[in-house]
Design a protein around this motif. Structure first.
Motif, PDB file in Angstrom:
ATOM      1  N   CYS A 152      19.738 -38.549 131.643  1.00 26.59           N
ATOM      2  CA  CYS A 152      18.799 -37.491 131.307  1.00 26.59           C
ATOM      3  C   CYS A 152      17.375 -37.995 131.485  1.00 26.59           C
ATOM      4  N   GLU A 153      16.437 -37.092 131.286  1.00 28.43           N
ATOM      5  CA  GLU A 153      15.017 -37.416 131.374  1.00 28.43           C
ATOM      6  C   GLU A 153      14.363 -37.070 130.050  1.00 28.43           C
ATOM      7  N   ALA A 154      13.637 -38.024 129.483  1.00 32.80           N
ATOM      8  CA  ALA A 154      12.937 -37.803 128.218  1.00 32.80           C
ATOM      9  C   ALA A 154      11.458 -37.561 128.500  1.00 32.80           C
ATOM     10  N   ARG A 155      10.949 -36.439 128.003  1.00 29.88           N
ATOM     11  CA  ARG A 155       9.532 -36.119 128.122  1.00 29.88           C
ATOM     12  C   ARG A 155       8.926 -36.076 126.723  1.00 29.88           C
ATOM     13  N   GLN A 156       7.765 -36.691 126.557  1.00 27.91           N
ATOM     14  CA  GLN A 156       7.143 -36.772 125.245  1.00 27.91           C
ATOM     15  C   GLN A 156       5.699 -36.300 125.279  1.00 27.91           C
ATOM     16  N   TRP A 157       5.302 -35.659 124.162  1.00 26.16           N
ATOM     17  CA  TRP A 157       3.928 -35.204 123.978  1.00 26.16           C
ATOM     18  C   TRP A 157       3.410 -35.669 122.615  1.00 26.16           C
ATOM     19  N   PRO A 158       2.120 -35.974 122.499  1.00 26.11           N
ATOM     20  CA  PRO A 158       1.550 -36.320 121.193  1.00 26.11           C
ATOM     21  C   PRO A 158       1.505 -35.109 120.269  1.00 26.11           C
TER      22      PRO A 158
ATOM     23  N   ILE B  10      11.577 -33.855 124.404  1.00 29.39           N
ATOM     24  CA  ILE B  10      12.695 -33.054 124.893  1.00 29.39           C
ATOM     25  C   ILE B  10      13.520 -33.927 125.828  1.00 29.39           C
ATOM     26  N   LEU B  11      14.829 -33.690 125.818  1.00 29.39           N
ATOM     27  CA  LEU B  11      15.741 -34.395 126.704  1.00 29.39           C
ATOM     28  C   LEU B  11      16.318 -33.395 127.687  1.00 29.39           C
ATOM     29  N   LEU B  12      16.149 -33.678 128.983  1.00 25.52           N
ATOM     30  CA  LEU B  12      16.606 -32.785 130.035  1.00 25.52           C
ATOM     31  C   LEU B  12      17.844 -33.347 130.707  1.00 25.52           C
ATOM     32  N   ALA B  13      18.860 -32.516 130.824  1.00 32.28           N
ATOM     33  CA  ALA B  13      20.063 -32.871 131.574  1.00 32.28           C
ATOM     34  C   ALA B  13      19.747 -32.848 133.068  1.00 32.28           C
ATOM     35  N   PRO B  14      20.624 -33.405 133.910  1.00 33.21           N
ATOM     36  CA  PRO B  14      20.371 -33.421 135.356  1.00 33.21           C
ATOM     37  C   PRO B  14      20.120 -32.040 135.958  1.00 33.21           C
ATOM     38  N   ASN B  15      20.679 -30.994 135.354  1.00 36.57           N
ATOM     39  CA  ASN B  15      20.468 -29.642 135.890  1.00 36.57           C
ATOM     40  C   ASN B  15      19.179 -28.995 135.387  1.00 36.57           C
ATOM     41  N   GLY B  16      18.382 -29.765 134.621  1.00 36.38           N
ATOM     42  CA  GLY B  16      17.106 -29.252 134.133  1.00 36.38           C
ATOM     43  C   GLY B  16      17.166 -28.560 132.791  1.00 36.38           C
ATOM     44  N   ALA B  17      18.373 -28.409 132.227  1.00 40.82           N
ATOM     45  CA  ALA B  17      18.514 -27.763 130.926  1.00 40.82           C
ATOM     46  C   ALA B  17      18.051 -28.704 129.817  1.00 40.82           C
ATOM     47  N   VAL B  18      17.352 -28.162 128.824  1.00 41.92           N
ATOM     48  CA  VAL B  18      16.919 -28.938 127.662  1.00 41.92           C
ATOM     49  C   VAL B  18      18.053 -28.953 126.655  1.00 41.92           C
ATOM     50  N   TRP B  19      18.578 -30.144 126.355  1.00 42.83           N
ATOM     51  CA  TRP B  19      19.698 -30.201 125.421  1.00 42.83           C
ATOM     52  C   TRP B  19      19.314 -30.832 124.086  1.00 42.83           C
TER      53      TRP B  19
END
Length: 202
Positions: free
Chosen positions: A95-101, A112-121
């Motif tokens: 997955c891909e982890a995106r972070q904001w302050p 948020i954690l994104l699955a390979p298909n772009g869904a936020v899980w």
């Protein structure tokens, strides 16, 4: 500073949904468990109770709209470009982890954690990279807003996840020592990943 004396430029504007509005959404979900902490945070932000309710109403409308953009796009639109984007592997899932302050909690990040298909899980508050984690040794350390789900689970392993009572809420069951060193069975409740309350159940 009271909300009445807050400069107009610093108040949530009625148009675009901003990071300030999003902080009000986080607080609105926490108000059920910790109204005093939420009231103090709202005072710090300089906004009224009506403004917090309106922000939550607008957020729910965005989420539930049949023409709603994807969750990942919605967060980027509201919060701007993420502070960090990191590849992560959790179990068998890449997955891909995106972070904001989050200005209200400088030592935390909204992730948020994104699955390979772009869904936020997953979407929750986590400790910021490099920030000092809380010292969690006993029940007395488990105060509201003191730790995240992940921190409590690590400190009092093994912890068993519990189904939350509403969206954006999680539960954990684990044992932790009290002030006399006696281990107690505990149920802890989290909103947006941040500890709200805990109860000794055994």
């Amino acid at each position: 500073m009271s909300s009445d004396s807050t400069p107009a430029a610093d108040r949530p504007a009625p148009g675009r949904f901003t990071p300030l509005h999003f902080q009000l959404v986080l607080l609105r979900r926490m108000a059920d468990h910790n109204p005093d902490l939420v009231e103090a945070a709202r005072y710090e932000l300089g906004v009224s109770l009506a403004e917090m309710r309106e922000a939550n109403k607008r957020w729910q409308a965005m989420v539930r709209s049949p023409r709603s953009r994807s969750a990942a796009s919605r967060y980027r639109s509201v919060l701007g470009p993420p502070e960090s984007t990191t590849a992560r592997r959790i179990g068998d899932l890449d997955c891909e982890a995106r972070q904001w302050p989050v200005p209200l909690w400088p030592s935390l990040r909204f992730e948020i954690l994104l699955a390979p298909n772009g869904a936020v899980w997953n979407e929750w508050l986590v400790r910021a990279p490099g920030a000092e984690p809380p010292a969690l040794h006993s029940l007395e350390d488990l105060t509201p807003w003191s730790c995240t789900v992940d921190e409590a689970a690590r400190a009092f392993a093994p912890a068993r996840p519990l189904e939350g009572s509403a969206p954006t809420r999680w539960g954990l069951s684990f044992t932790a020592p009290d002030a006399q060193g006696v281990r107690r069975e505990v149920v802890a409740e989290f909103t947006w990943g941040l500890l709200q309350r805990m109860a000794v159940v055994g």
